[in-house]
Design a protein around this motif. Structure first.
Motif, PDB file in Angstrom:
ATOM      1  N   THR A 119       0.828  -1.201   0.000  1.00  0.00           N
ATOM      2  CA  THR A 119       0.000   0.000   0.000  1.00  0.00           C
ATOM      3  C   THR A 119       0.867   1.259   0.000  1.00  0.00           C
ATOM      4  N   LYS A 120       1.912   1.275   0.818  1.00  0.00           N
ATOM      5  CA  LYS A 120       2.802   2.437   0.873  1.00  0.00           C
ATOM      6  C   LYS A 120       3.541   2.636  -0.446  1.00  0.00           C
ATOM      7  N   VAL A 121       3.967   1.541  -1.066  1.00  0.00           N
ATOM      8  CA  VAL A 121       4.655   1.623  -2.357  1.00  0.00           C
ATOM      9  C   VAL A 121       3.691   2.137  -3.426  1.00  0.00           C
ATOM     10  N   GLY A 122       2.430   1.704  -3.375  1.00  0.00           N
ATOM     11  CA  GLY A 122       1.416   2.171  -4.324  1.00  0.00           C
ATOM     12  C   GLY A 122       1.162   3.664  -4.205  1.00  0.00           C
ATOM     13  N   LYS A 123       1.085   4.161  -2.973  1.00  0.00           N
ATOM     14  CA  LYS A 123       0.887   5.601  -2.760  1.00  0.00           C
ATOM     15  C   LYS A 123       2.096   6.389  -3.259  1.00  0.00           C
ATOM     16  N   ALA A 124       3.288   5.855  -3.005  1.00  0.00           N
ATOM     17  CA  ALA A 124       4.514   6.535  -3.426  1.00  0.00           C
ATOM     18  C   ALA A 124       4.600   6.633  -4.943  1.00  0.00           C
ATOM     19  N   ILE A 125       4.248   5.560  -5.657  1.00  0.00           N
ATOM     20  CA  ILE A 125       4.353   5.600  -7.123  1.00  0.00           C
ATOM     21  C   ILE A 125       3.316   6.547  -7.701  1.00  0.00           C
ATOM     22  N   ALA A 126       2.157   6.671  -7.062  1.00  0.00           N
ATOM     23  CA  ALA A 126       1.134   7.602  -7.550  1.00  0.00           C
ATOM     24  C   ALA A 126       1.627   9.042  -7.437  1.00  0.00           C
ATOM     25  N   GLU A 127       2.262   9.374  -6.318  1.00  0.00           N
ATOM     26  CA  GLU A 127       2.816  10.724  -6.136  1.00  0.00           C
ATOM     27  C   GLU A 127       3.900  11.013  -7.168  1.00  0.00           C
ATOM     28  N   ARG A 128       4.792  10.051  -7.376  1.00  0.00           N
ATOM     29  CA  ARG A 128       5.909  10.250  -8.299  1.00  0.00           C
ATOM     30  C   ARG A 128       5.428  10.304  -9.748  1.00  0.00           C
ATOM     31  N   ALA A 129       4.352   9.589 -10.050  1.00  0.00           N
ATOM     32  CA  ALA A 129       3.791   9.637 -11.406  1.00  0.00           C
ATOM     33  C   ALA A 129       3.214  11.021 -11.682  1.00  0.00           C
ATOM     34  N   LYS A 130       2.555  11.606 -10.677  1.00  0.00           N
ATOM     35  CA  LYS A 130       2.013  12.957 -10.845  1.00  0.00           C
ATOM     36  C   LYS A 130       3.140  13.962 -11.105  1.00  0.00           C
ATOM     37  N   LYS A 131       4.253  13.813 -10.374  1.00  0.00           N
ATOM     38  CA  LYS A 131       5.400  14.699 -10.570  1.00  0.00           C
ATOM     39  C   LYS A 131       5.974  14.536 -11.976  1.00  0.00           C
ATOM     40  N   ALA A 132       5.914  13.316 -12.509  1.00  0.00           N
ATOM     41  CA  ALA A 132       6.433  13.045 -13.851  1.00  0.00           C
ATOM     42  C   ALA A 132       5.427  13.422 -14.930  1.00  0.00           C
ATOM     43  N   GLY A 133       4.220  13.848 -14.516  1.00  0.00           N
ATOM     44  CA  GLY A 133       3.201  14.273 -15.479  1.00  0.00           C
ATOM     45  C   GLY A 133       2.398  13.139 -16.077  1.00  0.00           C
ATOM     46  N   VAL A 134       2.304  12.023 -15.379  1.00  0.00           N
ATOM     47  CA  VAL A 134       1.554  10.866 -15.884  1.00  0.00           C
ATOM     48  C   VAL A 134       0.290  10.694 -15.047  1.00  0.00           C
ATOM     49  N   GLU A 135      -0.855  10.648 -15.742  1.00  0.00           N
ATOM     50  CA  GLU A 135      -2.125  10.428 -15.036  1.00  0.00           C
ATOM     51  C   GLU A 135      -2.746   9.088 -15.387  1.00  0.00           C
ATOM     52  N   GLN A 136      -2.499   8.629 -16.627  1.00  0.00           N
ATOM     53  CA  GLN A 136      -3.066   7.363 -17.076  1.00  0.00           C
ATOM     54  C   GLN A 136      -1.951   6.390 -17.436  1.00  0.00           C
ATOM     55  N   CYS A 137      -2.171   5.119 -17.122  1.00  0.00           N
ATOM     56  CA  CYS A 137      -1.188   4.097 -17.464  1.00  0.00           C
ATOM     57  C   CYS A 137      -1.882   2.744 -17.535  1.00  0.00           C
ATOM     58  N   TYR A 138      -1.137   1.761 -17.991  1.00  0.00           N
ATOM     59  CA  TYR A 138      -1.600   0.381 -17.970  1.00  0.00           C
ATOM     60  C   TYR A 138      -0.998  -0.301 -16.759  1.00  0.00           C
ATOM     61  N   PHE A 139      -1.751  -1.197 -16.130  1.00  0.00           N
ATOM     62  CA  PHE A 139      -1.245  -1.932 -14.978  1.00  0.00           C
ATOM     63  C   PHE A 139      -0.720  -3.274 -15.452  1.00  0.00           C
ATOM     64  N   ASP A 140       0.589  -3.450 -15.370  1.00  0.00           N
ATOM     65  CA  ASP A 140       1.238  -4.691 -15.781  1.00  0.00           C
ATOM     66  C   ASP A 140       1.583  -5.481 -14.523  1.00  0.00           C
ATOM     67  N   ARG A 141       0.762  -6.467 -14.221  1.00  0.00           N
ATOM     68  CA  ARG A 141       0.962  -7.245 -12.998  1.00  0.00           C
ATOM     69  C   ARG A 141       2.002  -8.336 -13.190  1.00  0.00           C
ATOM     70  N   GLY A 142       2.569  -8.416 -14.382  1.00  0.00           N
ATOM     71  CA  GLY A 142       3.530  -9.467 -14.668  1.00  0.00           C
ATOM     72  C   GLY A 142       2.842 -10.814 -14.618  1.00  0.00           C
ATOM     73  N   GLY A 143       3.454 -11.807 -14.044  1.00  0.00           N
ATOM     74  CA  GLY A 143       2.832 -13.116 -13.926  1.00  0.00           C
ATOM     75  C   GLY A 143       2.133 -13.301 -12.592  1.00  0.00           C
ATOM     76  N   PHE A 144       2.097 -12.239 -11.791  1.00  0.00           N
ATOM     77  CA  PHE A 144       1.506 -12.333 -10.455  1.00  0.00           C
ATOM     78  C   PHE A 144      -0.006 -12.200 -10.541  1.00  0.00           C
ATOM     79  N   LEU A 145      -0.708 -12.957  -9.722  1.00  0.00           N
ATOM     80  CA  LEU A 145      -2.157 -12.895  -9.713  1.00  0.00           C
ATOM     81  C   LEU A 145      -2.620 -11.599  -9.069  1.00  0.00           C
TER      82      LEU A 145
END
Length: 119
Positions: free
Chosen positions: A74-100
């Motif tokens: 959860t903390k990592v998810g919040k951190a990436i959302a903040e950093r994505a906003k700083k990078a100017g990204v609002e939309q993306c695809y979620f690549d879960r890899g091979g994980f369920l």
């Protein structure tokens, strides 16, 4: 012949990645990796082959070093959302890899969505 657990994982990962590649429209890809001890995520621009932002449970400022649980995800998810906003990204695809999409992966995705990322 029975497939090993690793073979099934790799097959699942390629299946997910190929589906994302087919619908790619210039959006970034949020790629998740989960090991036995940590969880990390990268926001990748595949058109240019550049990592725009990243977050990991190994970062000391998140306060979850060496933990791999739902709280850390959860903390990592919040951190990436903040950093994505700083990078100017609002939309993306979620690549879960091979994980369920369950447990830690779901917690990370939900936290990133709450942080403002759309996928």
């Amino acid at each position: 012949m029975a497939n090993s657990k690793r073979d099934l994982f790799l097959k699942r990962r390629l299946r997910v990645r190929n589906k994302l590649r087919k619908q790619a429209d210039g959006r970034a890809r949020l790629s998740v990796h989960r090991s036995s001890k940590n969880i990390s995520v990268q926001l990748i621009d595949d058109a240019n082959g550049v990592t725009l932002a990243s977050a990991s449970s190994l970062e000391k400022d998140l306060g979850v070093v060496g933990k791999n649980n739902v709280e850390a995800a959860t903390k990592v998810g919040k951190a990436i959302a903040e950093r994505a906003k700083k990078a100017g990204v609002e939309q993306c695809y979620f690549d879960r890899g091979g994980f369920l999409f369950h447990g830690k992966i779901k917690a990370l995705a939900d936290a990133a969505r709450e942080g403002g990322l759309k996928f």
